[in-house]
Design a protein around this motif. Structure first.
Motif, PDB file in Angstrom:
ATOM      1  N   GLU A 199       0.835  -1.205   0.000  1.00  0.00           N
ATOM      2  CA  GLU A 199       0.000   0.000   0.000  1.00  0.00           C
ATOM      3  C   GLU A 199       0.866   1.250   0.000  1.00  0.00           C
ATOM      4  N   HIS A 200       0.474   2.249  -0.796  1.00  0.00           N
ATOM      5  CA  HIS A 200       1.228   3.494  -0.938  1.00  0.00           C
ATOM      6  C   HIS A 200       0.263   4.668  -0.847  1.00  0.00           C
ATOM      7  N   GLU A 201       0.774   5.803  -0.328  1.00  0.00           N
ATOM      8  CA  GLU A 201      -0.079   7.005  -0.320  1.00  0.00           C
ATOM      9  C   GLU A 201       0.201   7.894  -1.527  1.00  0.00           C
ATOM     10  N   THR A 202       1.361   7.691  -2.188  1.00  0.00           N
ATOM     11  CA  THR A 202       1.654   8.495  -3.379  1.00  0.00           C
ATOM     12  C   THR A 202       2.084   7.590  -4.521  1.00  0.00           C
ATOM     13  N   LEU A 203       1.813   8.092  -5.736  1.00  0.00           N
ATOM     14  CA  LEU A 203       2.104   7.312  -6.935  1.00  0.00           C
ATOM     15  C   LEU A 203       3.590   7.349  -7.296  1.00  0.00           C
ATOM     16  N   ASP A 204       4.259   8.501  -7.054  1.00  0.00           N
ATOM     17  CA  ASP A 204       5.625   8.693  -7.604  1.00  0.00           C
ATOM     18  C   ASP A 204       6.598   7.594  -7.210  1.00  0.00           C
ATOM     19  N   GLU A 205       6.461   7.074  -5.954  1.00  0.00           N
ATOM     20  CA  GLU A 205       7.459   6.088  -5.518  1.00  0.00           C
ATOM     21  C   GLU A 205       7.371   4.779  -6.295  1.00  0.00           C
ATOM     22  N   ILE A 206       6.226   4.511  -6.892  1.00  0.00           N
ATOM     23  CA  ILE A 206       6.031   3.205  -7.516  1.00  0.00           C
ATOM     24  C   ILE A 206       5.847   3.293  -9.032  1.00  0.00           C
ATOM     25  N   LEU A 207       5.472   4.466  -9.536  1.00  0.00           N
ATOM     26  CA  LEU A 207       5.132   4.622 -10.959  1.00  0.00           C
ATOM     27  C   LEU A 207       6.170   4.032 -11.930  1.00  0.00           C
ATOM     28  N   PRO A 208       7.485   4.298 -11.753  1.00  0.00           N
ATOM     29  CA  PRO A 208       8.447   3.810 -12.761  1.00  0.00           C
ATOM     30  C   PRO A 208       8.477   2.295 -12.912  1.00  0.00           C
ATOM     31  N   SER A 209       8.059   1.557 -11.893  1.00  0.00           N
ATOM     32  CA  SER A 209       8.152   0.093 -11.973  1.00  0.00           C
ATOM     33  C   SER A 209       6.862  -0.569 -12.495  1.00  0.00           C
ATOM     34  N   LEU A 210       5.845   0.235 -12.816  1.00  0.00           N
ATOM     35  CA  LEU A 210       4.544  -0.355 -13.184  1.00  0.00           C
ATOM     36  C   LEU A 210       4.439  -0.715 -14.669  1.00  0.00           C
ATOM     37  N   ASP A 211       3.787  -1.856 -14.940  1.00  0.00           N
ATOM     38  CA  ASP A 211       3.394  -2.215 -16.308  1.00  0.00           C
ATOM     39  C   ASP A 211       1.999  -1.671 -16.621  1.00  0.00           C
ATOM     40  N   VAL A 212       1.150  -1.675 -15.577  1.00  0.00           N
ATOM     41  CA  VAL A 212      -0.229  -1.185 -15.732  1.00  0.00           C
ATOM     42  C   VAL A 212      -0.552  -0.265 -14.558  1.00  0.00           C
ATOM     43  N   LEU A 213      -1.175   0.874 -14.871  1.00  0.00           N
ATOM     44  CA  LEU A 213      -1.731   1.740 -13.823  1.00  0.00           C
ATOM     45  C   LEU A 213      -3.241   1.777 -14.031  1.00  0.00           C
ATOM     46  N   TYR A 214      -3.978   1.275 -13.022  1.00  0.00           N
ATOM     47  CA  TYR A 214      -5.443   1.193 -13.098  1.00  0.00           C
ATOM     48  C   TYR A 214      -5.998   2.289 -12.189  1.00  0.00           C
TER      49      TYR A 214
END
Ligand code: CP
Length: 304
Positions: free
Chosen positions: A204-219
């Motif tokens: 679980e994350h409160e912000t997108l920036d920390e995880i965005l670069p590693s994502l294949d899909v953002l829903y």
């Protein structure tokens, strides 16, 4: 008969059967144009819908069948106080399958106990939306593949029924799931518990920036204003967790952005023309996927 109430009932084999059939239909829709001639699908929508209702109608008609529509709550005898159980018991006798959307969580499960024909849950309050999940999985499979996938699911994870259904279904695949939301809209704890039981680590994350670069899909999902008991609480959250083309500069070139729609302001219009945007394709996939689901449920020559 088989009812579809939640994505928890679906095995990997069930999901793949629907997606494979949808791909066949997508490639050659003319081959099934009369396959279910004479079949009637009952539409019972106690809540607003554009995509789900119209794509079920399109799907049934493209299979050669037709629909019987209760219409709105206002124009039906629900307005006179008729119970859901009585309503479905009656329409059960008119049709070969039923599609139900209702504001109350658990409504589809309850209604299914009063009918003999297959009942498909098209959304029960903040509960589940399993047919949305099937078209989401179809879209993910086409764009990124369902195994070795890292997905971020962002927005209203508490009230978002598309999120609950998708998260359960993804436990059938080799998927890392990240959940991005304010603390007050995190996944319900019982969903987290269930996902753990299925062997899925909930990150679980409160912000997108920390995880965005590693994502294949953002829903991305809409904040479900209609589910908040307190409008002030909605106003405090509204407008957060939006993305635009600038946000996506930090993402992989291959990122696929999805949204069940309708969107309000979660995805800026400047994302629509980027190679990331898959949400209109996702909505269009509702037709072949619902055709496949109806075809498998209603049977036919091959009776799979
Ligand atoms: N995605 C979805 O369920 O859209 P509708 O509410 O328009 O049916």
């Amino acid at each position: 008969h088989d009812h579809l109430i939640t994505s928890k009932q679906l095995s990997r084999e069930d999901i793949e059967a629907v997606l494979d059939r949808a791909a066949e239909i997508d490639a050659d829709p003319a081959a099934v144009a009369q396959r279910h001639a004479g079949t009637l699908l009952g539409l019972l929508f106690f809540e607003p819908s554009t995509r789900t209702k119209m794509s079920f109608e399109t799907a049934m008609k493209r299979l050669g069948g037709d629909i019987v529509d209760m219409g709105s709550v206002e124009s039906s005898s629900v307005k006179k106080g008729e119970s859901l159980a009585d309503t479905v018991r009656v329409i059960d006798g008119y049709t070969d399958a039923l599609v139900l959307r209702h504001p109350r969580e658990g409504a589809a499960k309850m209604a299914s106990e009063f009918v003999d024909v297959p009942l498909l849950n098209a959304g029960d309050g903040a509960g589940h939306h399993p047919t949305q999940t099937l078209l989401d999985l179809y879209t993910i499979r086409e764009n990124a593949g369902l195994d070795d996938l890292t997905i971020g699911i962002m927005g209203d994870l508490k009230y978002g029924r598309t999120v609950h259904s998708l998260a359960y279904a993804l436990t059938n695949f080799d998927t890392q799931q990240h959940f991005i939301s304010p603390e007050s809209l995190q996944l319900p704890r019982e969903v987290v518990y269930d996902l753990h039981l299925e062997g899925t680590t909930v990150r679980e994350h409160e912000t997108l920036d920390e995880i965005l670069p590693s994502l294949d899909v953002l829903y991305v999902t809409r904040i479900q204003r209609e589910r908040f008991p307190d409008e002030n609480e909605y106003q405090q959250i509204a407008g957060q967790y939006q993305i635009d083309a600038a946000t996506l500069e930090a993402a992989s070139d291959d990122l696929t952005v999805m949204h069940p729609l309708p969107r309000v302001d979660e995805i800026a219009a400047d994302v629509d023309e980027t190679t990331h945007a898959a949400y209109f394709e996702q909505a269009h996939n509702g037709v072949p996927v619902r055709m496949a689901l109806l075809d498998l449920l209603l049977g036919g020559e091959t009776d799979e």
